[in-house]
Design a protein around this motif. Structure first.
Motif, mmCIF file in Angstrom:
data_model
loop_
_atom_site.group_PDB
_atom_site.id
_atom_site.type_symbol
_atom_site.label_atom_id
_atom_site.label_comp_id
_atom_site.label_asym_id
_atom_site.label_seq_id
_atom_site.Cartn_x
_atom_site.Cartn_y
_atom_site.Cartn_z
ATOM 1 N N ARG A 147 0.754 -1.046 -0.084
ATOM 2 C CA ARG A 147 0.250 -0.443 -0.038
ATOM 3 C C ARG A 147 1.316 1.249 0.147
ATOM 4 O O ARG A 147 0.401 2.169 -0.050
ATOM 5 C CB ARG A 147 -0.761 -0.383 1.168
ATOM 6 C CG ARG A 147 -2.115 -0.812 1.495
ATOM 7 C CD ARG A 147 -2.869 -0.963 2.712
ATOM 8 N NE ARG A 147 -3.856 -2.475 2.576
ATOM 9 C CZ ARG A 147 -3.627 -3.293 3.092
ATOM 10 N NH1 ARG A 147 -3.108 -3.286 4.014
ATOM 11 N NH2 ARG A 147 -5.225 -4.393 2.651
ATOM 12 N N PHE A 148 1.550 1.468 0.101
ATOM 13 C CA PHE A 148 3.124 2.108 0.661
ATOM 14 C C PHE A 148 3.235 2.719 -1.123
ATOM 15 O O PHE A 148 3.628 3.723 -1.535
ATOM 16 C CB PHE A 148 3.765 1.923 1.705
ATOM 17 C CG PHE A 148 5.498 2.847 1.430
ATOM 18 C CD1 PHE A 148 5.116 4.099 1.817
ATOM 19 C CD2 PHE A 148 6.764 2.536 1.367
ATOM 20 C CE1 PHE A 148 6.262 5.286 1.693
ATOM 21 C CE2 PHE A 148 7.625 3.077 1.162
ATOM 22 C CZ PHE A 148 7.667 4.932 1.395
ATOM 23 N N TYR B 263 3.181 5.960 -6.105
ATOM 24 C CA TYR B 263 3.203 5.482 -7.564
ATOM 25 C C TYR B 263 1.928 6.211 -7.606
ATOM 26 O O TYR B 263 1.937 7.438 -8.691
ATOM 27 C CB TYR B 263 3.229 4.782 -7.665
ATOM 28 C CG TYR B 263 4.525 4.336 -8.384
ATOM 29 C CD1 TYR B 263 5.271 4.066 -9.624
ATOM 30 C CD2 TYR B 263 5.291 3.115 -6.964
ATOM 31 C CE1 TYR B 263 7.036 3.915 -9.704
ATOM 32 C CE2 TYR B 263 6.273 2.913 -7.866
ATOM 33 C CZ TYR B 263 7.580 3.511 -8.174
ATOM 34 O OH TYR B 263 8.412 2.524 -8.565
ATOM 35 N N HIS B 264 1.165 6.472 -6.751
ATOM 36 C CA HIS B 264 -0.633 7.117 -7.300
ATOM 37 C C HIS B 264 -0.622 7.999 -6.705
ATOM 38 O O HIS B 264 -2.237 8.928 -6.707
ATOM 39 C CB HIS B 264 -1.319 6.032 -7.216
ATOM 40 C CG HIS B 264 -1.319 5.020 -8.773
ATOM 41 N ND1 HIS B 264 -0.669 4.993 -9.832
ATOM 42 C CD2 HIS B 264 -0.254 3.277 -8.163
ATOM 43 C CE1 HIS B 264 -0.374 3.781 -10.901
ATOM 44 N NE2 HIS B 264 -0.358 2.797 -9.487
ATOM 45 N N GLY B 265 -0.780 8.094 -5.096
ATOM 46 C CA GLY B 265 -1.205 9.318 -4.446
ATOM 47 C C GLY B 265 -2.294 8.460 -3.383
ATOM 48 O O GLY B 265 -2.514 9.340 -2.794
ATOM 49 N N TYR B 266 -2.215 7.485 -3.682
ATOM 50 C CA TYR B 266 -3.575 6.703 -2.986
ATOM 51 C C TYR B 266 -3.310 5.558 -2.802
ATOM 52 O O TYR B 266 -2.120 4.466 -3.998
ATOM 53 C CB TYR B 266 -5.105 6.966 -3.831
ATOM 54 C CG TYR B 266 -5.335 6.390 -4.861
ATOM 55 C CD1 TYR B 266 -5.873 5.022 -4.944
ATOM 56 C CD2 TYR B 266 -4.588 7.046 -5.948
ATOM 57 C CE1 TYR B 266 -5.564 4.420 -5.860
ATOM 58 C CE2 TYR B 266 -4.411 6.986 -7.678
ATOM 59 C CZ TYR B 266 -5.011 4.702 -7.282
ATOM 60 O OH TYR B 266 -5.231 4.150 -8.271
ATOM 61 N N TYR B 267 -4.621 4.777 -1.834
ATOM 62 C CA TYR B 267 -4.247 3.083 -1.815
ATOM 63 C C TYR B 267 -5.428 3.029 -1.553
ATOM 64 O O TYR B 267 -6.201 2.812 -1.342
ATOM 65 C CB TYR B 267 -2.752 2.693 -0.860
ATOM 66 C CG TYR B 267 -4.077 3.355 0.886
ATOM 67 C CD1 TYR B 267 -4.287 2.578 1.283
ATOM 68 C CD2 TYR B 267 -3.488 4.680 0.650
ATOM 69 C CE1 TYR B 267 -5.011 3.040 2.911
ATOM 70 C CE2 TYR B 267 -3.797 4.781 2.228
ATOM 71 C CZ TYR B 267 -4.937 4.400 3.070
ATOM 72 O OH TYR B 267 -5.290 4.666 4.578
ATOM 73 N N GLY C 148 -5.626 -1.720 7.905
ATOM 74 C CA GLY C 148 -4.706 -1.875 6.994
ATOM 75 C C GLY C 148 -4.757 -0.486 7.403
ATOM 76 O O GLY C 148 -3.841 -0.180 7.215
ATOM 77 N N HIS C 149 -6.182 0.385 7.526
ATOM 78 C CA HIS C 149 -5.322 2.059 7.444
ATOM 79 C C HIS C 149 -4.262 2.471 8.670
ATOM 80 O O HIS C 149 -4.066 3.127 8.605
ATOM 81 C CB HIS C 149 -7.072 2.689 7.557
ATOM 82 C CG HIS C 149 -7.276 2.078 6.028
ATOM 83 N ND1 HIS C 149 -6.960 2.780 4.686
ATOM 84 C CD2 HIS C 149 -8.656 2.197 6.208
ATOM 85 C CE1 HIS C 149 -8.200 2.418 4.308
ATOM 86 N NE2 HIS C 149 -9.313 2.550 4.835
ATOM 87 N N ALA C 150 -4.642 1.452 9.966
ATOM 88 C CA ALA C 150 -3.978 1.846 11.041
ATOM 89 C C ALA C 150 -2.525 0.978 11.345
ATOM 90 O O ALA C 150 -1.950 2.236 11.369
ATOM 91 C CB ALA C 150 -5.323 1.214 12.227
ATOM 92 N N ARG C 151 -2.547 0.376 10.619
ATOM 93 C CA ARG C 151 -1.380 -0.325 10.127
ATOM 94 C C ARG C 151 0.156 0.816 9.235
ATOM 95 O O ARG C 151 0.790 1.615 9.703
ATOM 96 C CB ARG C 151 -1.035 -2.251 9.594
ATOM 97 C CG ARG C 151 -1.469 -2.839 10.264
ATOM 98 C CD ARG C 151 -1.696 -4.219 9.148
ATOM 99 N NE ARG C 151 -2.867 -4.917 10.664
ATOM 100 C CZ ARG C 151 -3.331 -6.342 10.293
ATOM 101 N NH1 ARG C 151 -3.958 -5.673 9.150
ATOM 102 N NH2 ARG C 151 -3.649 -6.656 11.131
ATOM 103 N N LEU D 228 1.093 10.642 3.717
ATOM 104 C CA LEU D 228 0.701 9.787 4.197
ATOM 105 C C LEU D 228 -0.089 9.013 5.569
ATOM 106 O O LEU D 228 -1.031 8.525 5.353
ATOM 107 C CB LEU D 228 1.289 8.143 3.210
ATOM 108 C CG LEU D 228 1.357 6.671 3.925
ATOM 109 C CD1 LEU D 228 0.460 7.060 2.637
ATOM 110 C CD2 LEU D 228 2.356 6.139 3.883
ATOM 111 N N LYS D 229 0.437 9.640 6.565
ATOM 112 C CA LYS D 229 -0.138 9.683 7.730
ATOM 113 C C LYS D 229 -0.961 10.499 7.633
ATOM 114 O O LYS D 229 -2.536 9.676 8.146
ATOM 115 C CB LYS D 229 1.649 10.474 9.035
ATOM 116 C CG LYS D 229 0.323 10.604 10.100
ATOM 117 C CD LYS D 229 1.886 10.922 11.046
ATOM 118 C CE LYS D 229 1.180 11.064 12.655
ATOM 119 N NZ LYS D 229 2.350 11.511 13.324
ATOM 120 N N ALA D 230 -1.141 11.562 7.714
ATOM 121 C CA ALA D 230 -3.057 11.422 7.112
ATOM 122 C C ALA D 230 -3.783 11.586 6.524
ATOM 123 O O ALA D 230 -5.038 11.092 6.687
ATOM 124 C CB ALA D 230 -2.508 13.612 6.916
#
Length: 218
Positions: free
Chosen positions: A26-27, A32-36, A108-111, A124-126
């Motif tokens: 996801r990182f 590459y895309h600015g989202y996950y 998944g979001h929390a990790r 990414l954290k935000a």
């Protein structure tokens, strides 16, 4: 790291410890895309899936949209800083049945948030925080699914530091969410056990309870 003067630059590789494969992928997707994406969180029809308050079955306990208190409004009407900048920001898919397990979606979001926090990747954290927020905001709290939220709380409190005053982090997000869903979550015996193990969580939830009483009496 790779292009600087650190050891990783000389070796041509970097080792990232304490990160699972899904979180790392996801990182990379975000790089590459600015989202996950997280699992089955999004679907092709998800852009129009923010349902009305009355379209769920009788099994629904309650939704955070159903209460007009300040805590509920704070959760359900948040303004996103990072998500709104995405040109193609799909809406999270809302759960429609108590058998739908969203624990891995939440986690998944929390990790990814914890990963971004560890490596000081603020954007990414935000984003991870806002994605988790957006998912919780459309989730209906079925009583059998309180365990998904308890699992999320357990992970967050085990892997994040105490909230600093004025800082919006995962703990402050969950504090607001608990305030919105306290009547349902408080019935979960696992949450009761978790609070007995974690003094900081107990303090945060007691703060929520005091706020609820103050709102009702005010």
């Amino acid at each position: 790291m790779i292009n600087g003067s650190m050891m990783e630059a000389h070796q041509g590789k970097a080792t990232l410890e304490d990160v699972d494969l899904d979180t790392f992928l996801r990182f990379v997707q975000w790089l590459y895309h600015g989202y996950y994406d997280v699992g089955g969180l999004f679907s092709c029809a998800s852009r129009t899936i923010r349902m009305s308050r009355n379209d769920d079955s009788a099994a629904v306990e309650r939704s955070i949209f159903d209460n007009d208190s300040k805590l509920e409004k704070k959760i359900s009407r948040a303004q996103y800083r990072v998500r709104k900048a995405k040109k193609d920001s799909s809406q999270p898919r809302r759960n429609n049945h108590h058998e739908e397990d969203y624990s891995e979606v939440f986690l998944g979001h929390a990790r990814l948030y914890v990963f971004a926090d560890k490596y000081d990747i603020d954007d990414l954290k935000a984003l991870a925080r806002e994605e988790l927020h957006a998912t919780l905001a459309v989730s209906t709290m079925y009583q059998p699914r309180t365990r998904d939220v308890v699992a999320l709380l357990r992970y967050i409190y085990a892997n994040t530091a105490e909230t600093k005053s004025g800082v919006e982090d995962l703990r402050s997000l969950m504090t607001g969410y608990i305030g919105a869903e306290i009547e349902t979550l408080i019935k979960d015996k696992d949450l009761e056990a978790l609070m007995s193990e974690d003094a900081s969580m107990l303090a945060d939830i007691m703060g929520v309870v005091r706020s609820k009483f103050a709102a009702y009496n005010g």
